[in-house]
Write an enzyme that holds these catalytic residues in place. Structure first.
Site, PDB file in Angstrom:
ATOM      1  N   GLU B  49      28.656  21.276  15.311  1.00  0.00           N
ATOM      2  CA  GLU B  49      29.782  21.751  16.102  1.00  0.00           C
ATOM      3  C   GLU B  49      29.558  23.225  16.407  1.00  0.00           C
ATOM      4  O   GLU B  49      29.319  24.017  15.498  1.00  0.00           O
ATOM      5  CB  GLU B  49      31.077  21.542  15.300  1.00  0.00           C
ATOM      6  N   ASP B  60      42.591  29.614  13.970  1.00  0.00           N
ATOM      7  CA  ASP B  60      41.494  30.025  13.104  1.00  0.00           C
ATOM      8  C   ASP B  60      41.865  31.113  12.121  1.00  0.00           C
ATOM      9  O   ASP B  60      42.581  32.050  12.439  1.00  0.00           O
ATOM     10  CB  ASP B  60      40.294  30.468  13.954  1.00  0.00           C
TER      11      ASP B  60
END
Lengths: 407, 266
Positions: B49, B60
């Site tokens: 990824e 995040d």
């Protein structure tokens, strides 16, 4: 292209703008908030409590004040000021935080988070949390903490924890990112009281509704006391909550009754029209996704948010509420901008002419309002939304003045 | 059938699970990303990824955020990232997917984005801020290009909604292990095993777990209920710590970490 009158739709769309661009973790909480808000709107008991707080705690209705000496100086239309600066906590922000605090209680949550730029929303949130007995955490960019010290101190006195945000541009945009991140982990017991008409649905709708008391009071005062609607209404636009609250009832009134009240939103023109020098996405940006909604935004060609600048912390934001984007494209509101220097000058002008220190954010509307008034006739009236008071800016203005003298 | 479908099919036939490492494109630089992808695959990664740096990544945690900031501070552009992927994917023996904000996809043009990253050899995308409710049009674009749209399910997702998300995903389903942002966690929620088992019994697609996973112990704990595990912050943190070391040493240490994690699947 046709523009529906009743916005947003069930998906939170104002035309093509708005929506909900957030991680799945927040999806359920936003749906619950939307449902709870709709129930509260239909609940006379909720409305009664909210109206009672506005009256007895905020001090509403706020006056519409005829600024005779400012009118004389501008030399045109009669200028009135909608005195949101006289609200408890010194700005329009309290209209929204009390509404959302009542919702927080309805949802059984005990902890509140918020972001703040100028600190006005932070203070209004800390105040509402003290009033309702909620734990309160306010995220604020490091740069804004520096330039809005008095509000930081006030928030702490009110029992809130102020968390400094040192990522990115260290301003409002980064404070929103951090508040969102907190909410991702705390959404079960925490409500995020967002301070402007930005973010994912239902926030832009909800904050507009809570702020629309500004426009409703203005319309009824004008009809009762002046016997006519104003010709022109001016408000500053960062995220755009005071402007949305002022304009929404006028947009509706204009559409229903063909009244043609001209509405002007004033963005932060900063230092220049160069990218990075201003915070005026409606004037110079293009539609994109930021902070959970689709709206005009300052982005580069890769979709990265661009740095923006404004002398006023509350307007120093690269995005804007989706309803403003909708109003812009539908032609319901005209958007323009005012540069730092003109806003600082208007701060001085209003102080000297009327004995009122306006917030630097509101000073942008004052500057543009005087300019517009000058081009109008003496029979016409113009209203400026004075969204907040300027005590918080006094030290920063003193610093800027001594800096410019030193050069 | 997409490259990701084929990967899971052969994993299932061999009774194996997918280990999916995450790296940030352009951290510490694009050449490093191009070099690490083949090495991760060789060390046993089933899918890689690649995070496309974004200025405002609200899902995040600090480690990945900081890596995005480092990459963007170097003025890395999206077309350079796509060029790098086009160079790296032919040398990488497993499918590569991107993690990308919808802000970026929208600005680039959704159709163009899918076309360009697909021709760079990318098999699918995770768009963490595009809810299933908003994804209809993008899903059609992805389907038409045989490009996997990997959607997320979180612990807050009601079960009927999770089933709907599964039905609208392709490639695999990304189960977010914890309420909150990306980043390493010492312990994972006890409810997790049960929730993933349930989802796996209902979903046609493989279910992979991400967020918070960093240790071999996590792998041993979660492997029985999942089709794959995604590890991001633990790798990005290692990249950051090793960025000043000679390239080969850094690549080698990351390969070792991946081997260790893959071995923990048993």
């Amino acid at each position: 292209m046709s523009f529906p009158v009743n916005v947003p739709d069930a998906a939170g769309r104002f035309g093509s703008f708005g929506g909900r661009y957030v991680p799945e973790t927040l999806s359920q909480a936003l749906s619950q908030l939307d449902e709870e808000y709709r129930r509260a709107q239909a609940d006379p008991n909720f409305q009664r409590k909210y109206e009672s707080l506005l009256k007895t705690y905020v001090g509403r209705p706020s006056p519409l004040y005829f600024a005779s000496r400012l009118t004389e100086q501008a030399g045109g239309a009669q200028i009135y000021l909608k005195r949101e600066d006289l609200n408890h906590t010194g700005s329009h922000k309290i209209n929204n935080t009390l509404g959302q605090a009542l919702l927080t209680r309805r949802m059984g949550k005990q902890r509140v988070i918020a972001e703040t730029g100028a600190g006005q929303h932070g203070v209004a949130t800390a105040t509402a949390c003290a009033r309702f007995g909620f734990e309160c955490v306010v995220y604020m960019g490091e740069e804004d903490i520096r330039r809005q010290q008095p509000n930081v101190f006030n928030m702490k006195l009110l029992g809130a924890e102020v968390r400094s945000v040192s990522s990115g541009s260290r301003t409002l945009r980064d404070a929103i990112n951090e508040a969102m991140r907190d909410w991702m982990a705390s959404v079960d017991n925490t409500h995020y009281i967002i301070g402007s008409v930005v973010g994912p649905h239902p926030f832009p709708m909800m904050v507009r509704d809570f702020q629309s008391v500004i426009g409703r009071e203005t319309i009824s005062y004008c009809q009762d006391q002046l016997g006519k609607l104003p010709d022109c209404v001016v408000a500053c636009v960062g995220g755009g909550s005071n402007a949305a609250g002022m304009f929404a009832p006028f947009v509706e009134h204009n559409l229903e009754n063909n009244t043609g009240v001209r509405l002007f939103g004033v963005e932060a023109g900063g230092r220049s029209q160069q990218p990075g020098d201003h915070a005026a996405p409606l004037s110079f940006g293009s539609p994109g996704v930021l902070h959970g909604s689709f709206s005009y935004v300052m982005q580069n060609e890769d979709g990265q948010t661009e740095d923006v600048h404004s002398v006023s912390a509350g307007l120093d934001y690269p995005g804007v509420g989706p309803e403003h984007s909708y109003w812009k494209d539908a032609g319901h509101v005209t958007y323009t901008q005012c540069q730092d220097g003109a806003a600082l000058a208007a701060f001085g002008t209003l102080a000297a002419a009327e004995g009122i220190l306006p917030a630097l954010e509101s000073s942008h509307a004052v500057a543009k309002g005087m300019e517009l008034a000058a081009g109008m006739s003496r029979e016409e009236t113009l209203i400026i939304c004075l969204s907040g008071r300027g005590d918080k800016d006094a030290a920063e203005i003193a610093r800027l003045r001594s800096e410019s003298k030193g050069q | 059938m997409s490259a990701i479908d084929e990967t899971f099919q052969s994993l299932r036939q061999a009774d194996r699970k997918a280990f999916i490492p995450f790296v940030t494109a352009g951290d510490p630089d694009l050449e490093f990303t191009a070099d690490i992808l083949p090495r991760l695959a060789d060390a046993g990664a089933a899918i890689c990824e690649v995070g496309i740096p974004y200025s405002d990544p609200i899902a995040d945690g600090p480690v990945i955020q900081a890596s995005y900031t480092r990459a963007l501070d170097r003025k890395i552009k999206l077309n350079e990232i796509i060029d790098m992927l086009a160079r790296a994917t032919p040398r990488t023996s497993c499918p590569v997917v991107t993690m990308v904000s919808y802000a970026i996809v929208h600005r680039y043009g959704a159709r163009q984005f899918v076309a360009d990253v697909k021709s760079a050899g990318v098999a699918g995308a995770i768009v963490p801020d595009l809810l299933v409710d908003e994804a209809e049009e993008f899903k059609q674009i992805c389907d038409a290009a045989d490009f996997s749209l990997i959607q997320l399910v979180s612990p807050a997702t009601p079960r009927d909604r999770a089933v709907r998300i599964a039905a609208n995903s392709s490639g695999f389903l990304y189960y977010v292990s914890v309420m909150g942002i990306t980043g390493e966690r010492r312990e994972l929620p006890p409810q997790l095993l049960e929730d993933v088992s349930w989802l796996r019994s209902r979903a046609q697609l493989p279910v992979c777990i991400g967020f918070g996973i960093s240790t071999a112990e996590h792998v041993r704990q979660l492997a029985p209920v999942a089709d794959g595990l995604i590890v991001g912050s633990a790798i990005v943190r290692r990249v950051e710590a090793l960025a000043d070391r000679p390239r080969e040493e850094c690549l080698g240490q990351l390969s070792d970490y991946v081997r260790e994690m893959v071995a923990a699947f048993g």
